[in-house]
Design a protein around this motif. Structure first.
Motif, PDB file in Angstrom:
ATOM      1  N   GLU A   1      -9.577  10.634  -1.295  1.00  8.70           N
ATOM      2  CA  GLU A   1     -10.215   9.663  -0.420  1.00  8.70           C
ATOM      3  C   GLU A   1      -9.709   8.268  -0.755  1.00  8.70           C
ATOM      4  OE1 GLU A   1     -14.558   9.763  -0.115  1.00  8.70           O
ATOM      5  OE2 GLU A   1     -14.304   7.908   1.065  1.00  8.70           O
ATOM      6  N   HIS A   2      -9.224   7.566   0.248  1.00  9.85           N
ATOM      7  CA  HIS A   2      -8.740   6.195   0.033  1.00  9.85           C
ATOM      8  C   HIS A   2      -8.603   5.476   1.376  1.00  9.85           C
ATOM      9  CE1 HIS A   2      -4.898   8.185   0.953  1.00  9.85           C
ATOM     10  NE2 HIS A   2      -4.349   6.994   1.097  1.00  9.85           N
TER      11      HIS A   2
ATOM     12  N   ARG B   1     -10.877   5.406   6.531  1.00 12.36           N
ATOM     13  CA  ARG B   1     -10.980   6.206   5.304  1.00 12.36           C
ATOM     14  C   ARG B   1     -10.206   7.484   5.507  1.00 12.36           C
ATOM     15  NH1 ARG B   1     -11.847   3.361   1.166  1.00 12.36           N
ATOM     16  NH2 ARG B   1     -12.372   5.202  -0.046  1.00 12.36           N
TER      17      ARG B   1
ATOM     18  N   GLN C   1       0.646   4.072  -2.914  1.00  9.81           N
ATOM     19  CA  GLN C   1       0.290   5.464  -2.562  1.00  9.81           C
ATOM     20  C   GLN C   1       1.548   6.288  -2.271  1.00  9.81           C
ATOM     21  OE1 GLN C   1      -2.694   6.337  -2.907  1.00  9.81           O
ATOM     22  NE2 GLN C   1      -3.925   4.488  -2.699  1.00  9.81           N
TER      23      GLN C   1
ATOM     24  N   SER D   1       0.836  -1.204   0.000  1.00  8.74           N
ATOM     25  CA  SER D   1       0.000   0.000   0.000  1.00  8.74           C
ATOM     26  C   SER D   1       0.869   1.251   0.000  1.00  8.74           C
ATOM     27  CB  SER D   1      -0.914   0.014   1.223  1.00  8.74           C
ATOM     28  OG  SER D   1      -1.626  -1.178   1.305  1.00  8.74           O
TER      29      SER D   1
END
Ligand code: GLA
Length: 349
Positions: free
Chosen positions: A296-297, A304, A65, A61
């Motif tokens: 938003e993720h 969130r 990101q 992740s």
């Protein structure tokens, strides 16, 4: 010190997660991927354990990101370098233009995105040191550089971060930590009601596009950048003051007054949890970034995350100081040892 697997990078290399804890139950987790702070857990005034930094559950992740730099060690030159180039000793070096025409956080493949090695763990001091070699001209910077970062969890609930770097050629060095704090908890949403104080009477305004400091040191007095007294982060964040509209909110460097000594740079407080952050550095500047560009993720544990759900206090040399003669030079001579420190301490007072 607990060591766990944290997943793998795109080359299949394993990242690890280390957990440090102190007698108060305060806990710090750091990963070898980007030498990043993954979580910082502290008991709030309601006796609830709160994790007050944004992050993810696994290395994959973080890679996905990567543009947010959650908790990461950033270098070899944090923040922006205009025109993605710099000149040292009459020689021009080209960097990656990864933010419009500029270089941001040294490029998309900098040390923030790599797996570091653990050099040592010191159980007595409650610290872990990670190291990485950055090759000559890696990302365009001259000199092979040996970089080390040490995370110490102190008995008084601080994470202390010490940087050390040595290069075999004249180069630049400017390392920072890019943790996003949310004192209501990483899943606490918009940080607007949290109060912030910054030990700066001036900030460095930026160009309308590209966010490059113009060289001016502008007094904060009478502007939305005045955090000399505690003020809610959200109070003026949507003001029409041009510097705020350029960057969609706070994303600016403040001029500190520490004279190179480790002193308070900022404080922040959250009423609902009672958590009070005291932040210290010996660097000349601190970038306040209020998470303006977080889409938003999903974050840790299914939380969130979104726009302005965390704020960063990135201790640093001034952005683009490599190209701006008005700013203190970040030049590091061959063989000289670069050191820098930042401390983020949590308390309930
Ligand atoms: C820094 C920059 C921001 C943004 C973040 C990373 O704080 O100043 O503009 O790029 O890093 O997302």
């Amino acid at each position: 010190m607990l060591k766990q697997s944290f997943g793998t990078d795109t080359h299949g290399r394993e990242a690890h997660l280390y957990t440090l804890a102190n007698a108060n139950g305060t806990q710090l987790k750091v990963t070898t991927l980007g030498a990043a702070v993954v979580s910082f857990v502290f008991r709030d005034k309601n006796k609830i354990m709160r994790d007050i930094v944004l992050g993810y559950d696994k290395a994959e992740s973080y890679i996905e990101q990567g543009g947010y730099y959650f908790g990461a060690t950033v270098g070899r030159y944090a923040n922006r370098i205009s025109g993605a180039k710099l000149t040292i000793g009459g020689v021009e070096y080209a960097l990656e233009a990864n933010s419009e025409t500029n270089n941001l956080h040294s490029g998309s493949n900098g040390v923030s995105h790599k797996i570091w090695d653990v050099e040592c763990m010191n159980e007595e001091q409650n610290s872990i040191t990670m190291k990485i070699e950055s090759g000559d001209l890696e990302q365009g910077f001259p000199g092979t550089m040996q970089i080390k970062v040490t995370f110490t969890l102190t008995d008084d609930d601080a994470v202390r971060i010490d940087y050390e770097a040595v290069s075999d050629k004249d180069t630049v060095a400017n390392f920072t930590n890019h943790s996003y704090f949310n004192l209501a908890g990483h899943d606490g949403g918009f940080v607007g009601s949290q109060k912030l104080k910054i030990y700066a009477d001036a900030f460095t305004p930026v160009t309308p596009t590209g966010s490059i400091p113009t060289g001016e040191l502008r007094p904060v007095a009478g502007t939305p950048f005045d955090f000399t007294q505690f003020k809610e982060i959200g109070k003026e964040i949507n003001d029409t003051y041009d510097q705020l509209t350029y960057t969609k909110g706070y994303d600016h460097n403040f001029v500190l007054k520490n004279g190179g000594r480790l002193e308070l740079m900022a404080e922040a407080v959250c009423e609902s949890t009672g958590i009070h952050l005291y932040a210290y550095t010996d660097r000349p500047g601190v970038q306040l970034y209020a998470g303006n560009f977080i889409a938003e993720h999903a974050g840790k544990g299914g939380a969130r995350y979104g726009e302005r759900h965390g704020f960063c206090l990135e201790a640093q040399c001034f952005p683009d100081a490599v190209n701006n003669p008005a700013f203190e030079t970040p030049l590091l001579k061959a063989g000289e040892v670069y050191t820098a420190a930042a401390v983020y301490r949590l308390a309930l007072d």
